[in-house]
Design an enzyme around this catalytic site. Structure first.
Site, short mmCIF file in Angstrom:
data_model
loop_
_atom_site.label_atom_id
_atom_site.label_comp_id
_atom_site.label_asym_id
_atom_site.label_seq_id
_atom_site.Cartn_x
_atom_site.Cartn_y
_atom_site.Cartn_z
CG LEU A 98 -1.84 1.24 1.37
CD1 LEU A 98 -2.79 1.39 0.19
CD2 LEU A 98 -2.61 1.18 2.69
NE ARG A 123 -11.59 13.07 10.38
CZ ARG A 123 -10.81 12.88 9.32
NH1 ARG A 123 -10.68 11.68 8.81
NH2 ARG A 123 -10.18 13.90 8.78
NE ARG A 144 -5.03 1.65 11.56
CZ ARG A 144 -5.72 2.39 10.70
NH1 ARG A 144 -7.04 2.44 10.79
NH2 ARG A 144 -5.11 3.09 9.77
N PRO A 162 6.21 6.29 -1.70
CG PRO A 162 8.12 6.21 -3.06
CD PRO A 162 6.74 5.63 -2.92
N GLY A 163 5.24 8.96 -1.72
CA GLY A 163 4.51 10.20 -1.52
C GLY A 163 3.22 10.06 -0.76
N GLY A 184 1.80 8.23 2.83
CA GLY A 184 1.93 7.40 4.02
C GLY A 184 0.59 7.34 4.71
CD GLU A 212 0.11 -2.29 9.81
OE1 GLU A 212 -0.86 -1.93 9.11
OE2 GLU A 212 0.93 -3.15 9.43
#
Length: 376
Positions: A120, A370, A237, A123-124, A126, A358
């Site tokens: 997933l 939220r 998670r 580099p651009g 996260g 993660e």
């Protein structure tokens, strides 16, 4: 949380395996900095690798609560191999509604014949997974994939990957998910990262140059990939939370054992009230974290409405706790804790990434906020 007899049996077996077979492997894996094949074979030997996968596909079909109990025990002594325990859960969640793909690939994961990777991060992108740029263009009976993934755990030794690529426009609705066979032409391994911790598994860059993925390897429909990824991350998670609990418990146990045998100023250091309170505070934090992690696991397993909130709370709370406990374990050892001979410095290094991967703990707090605000 009250455990049933079967769960206690799995827990006891995992603790025994961790203490007798994994503990001796962890220091060497840390030095060699790569996938610990010997430790993985230990998990295969005891059928832990197929725990998440249903019996129809060759696994044991046990839920995330049992998985949480096992990963905690494994992480007490070898956090790197415990991390590998996440992947079958992510695959099982991703392929839950894809009968053909499940039949083709889950048996290989259940037996440990195949290793999996989660493709997933880029580099651009996260924390902002919806911004990935790796592209999959439909061409006949295949998708042609171009792009780069990085920070891929065990990507260099994986046989299968869950690949997320853009098949549509911008945003999450343009992302699709695929099962990738890692020996596909056009898939190459790039940079091997030199890591601070969790050095018993590898971290690599994976490049795609006109790699062809069959249409039949699309998971679900085009545009549903981000939802597939987030479902897997919810499982991950919860398991990372329990991994953190185990790592913290292992470090504190090691520090306590050391302190019991050390004297300063003519008396045992454990007679010092300051040290006693430090140890007690750390054990209370671990105990509270364990209950939160198991409650989150139960909610995810039973698909309760607030499961995602609890998964994020457990991940953030338990990994922050782990960083604190492992740091204090080094402090309890004093100068010796700074040396590699005793292992607690390795545990402290292992703990740091748990707060980052993660989904960073800052992102988890946003998710929880939220969820809470949405109910008001």
């Amino acid at each position: 949380m009250k455990l049933n007899d079967e769960q206690r049996e799995f827990q006891s077996l995992a603790r025994l395996v961790s203490e007798r077979q994994l503990a001796p492997l962890a220091p060497l894996a840390d030095v060699e900095d790569g996938f610990d094949r010997d430790a993985w074979e230990v998990l295969r030997e005891h059928d832990f690798v197929g725990l998440a996968i249903d019996e129809e596909h060759g696994g044991l079909g046990r839920g995330v609560v049992t998985g949480s109990l096992i990963i905690e025990e494994l992480a007490r002594n070898h956090a790197s191999v415990a991390l590998c325990f996440l992947v079958p859960y992510i695959f099982a969640a991703a392929l839950a509604d894809s009968d053909d793909l499940a039949a083709r690939y889950l048996p290989k994961l259940a037996s440990g014949e195949a290793l999996g990777a989660f493709l997933l991060t880029e580099p651009g992108s996260g924390s902002d997974a919806a911004s990935i740029t790796t592209r999959a263009e439909l061409n006949g009976d295949s998708y042609v994939v171009n792009g780069t993934k990085h920070f891929i755990t065990n990507g260099d030794v994986a046989d299968l990957g869950l690949l997320y690529a853009r098949t549509g426009g911008p945003g999450g609705s343009g992302i699709s998910a695929f099962v990738l066979e890692m020996d596909t032409p056009g898939v190459t391994i790039g940079r091997h990262e030199q890591k601070m911790g969790l050095r018993g598994c590898s971290l690599v860059e994976v490049r795609f140059e006109n790699a062809r993925v069959p249409v039949i390897n699309l998971i679900g429909q085009e545009g549903t990939g981000l939802r597939v990824a987030l479902t897997g991350l919810d499982f991950a998670r919860v398991l990372v939370a329990s991994l953190a609990v185990g790592l913290a418990q292992g470090a504190l146990d090691m520090a306590l054992e050391y302190a019991k045998g050390r004297e300063q100023f003519g008396r045992p250091v454990t007679s010092n009230q300051g040290l006693q309170w430090l140890i007690v505070d750390q054990q209370m934090a671990i105990a509270a974290s364990r209950e939160l992690a198991l409650e989150a696991a139960r909610k995810v397993e039973e698909h309760e409405p607030d499961a995602l909130q609890y998964a994020s709370m457990a991940k953030a709370f338990c990994t922050d706790m782990c960083m604190q406990v492992t740091t204090n374990a080094v402090q309890i050892f004093g100068g010796y804790g700074y040396l590699r001979d005793y292992g607690v410095e390795r545990m402290m290094r292992d703990a740091k990434i748990l707060q980052i991967f993660e989904g960073t703990n800052q992102i988890q707090r946003i998710a929880v906020a939220r969820s809470i605000m949405g109910r008001e």
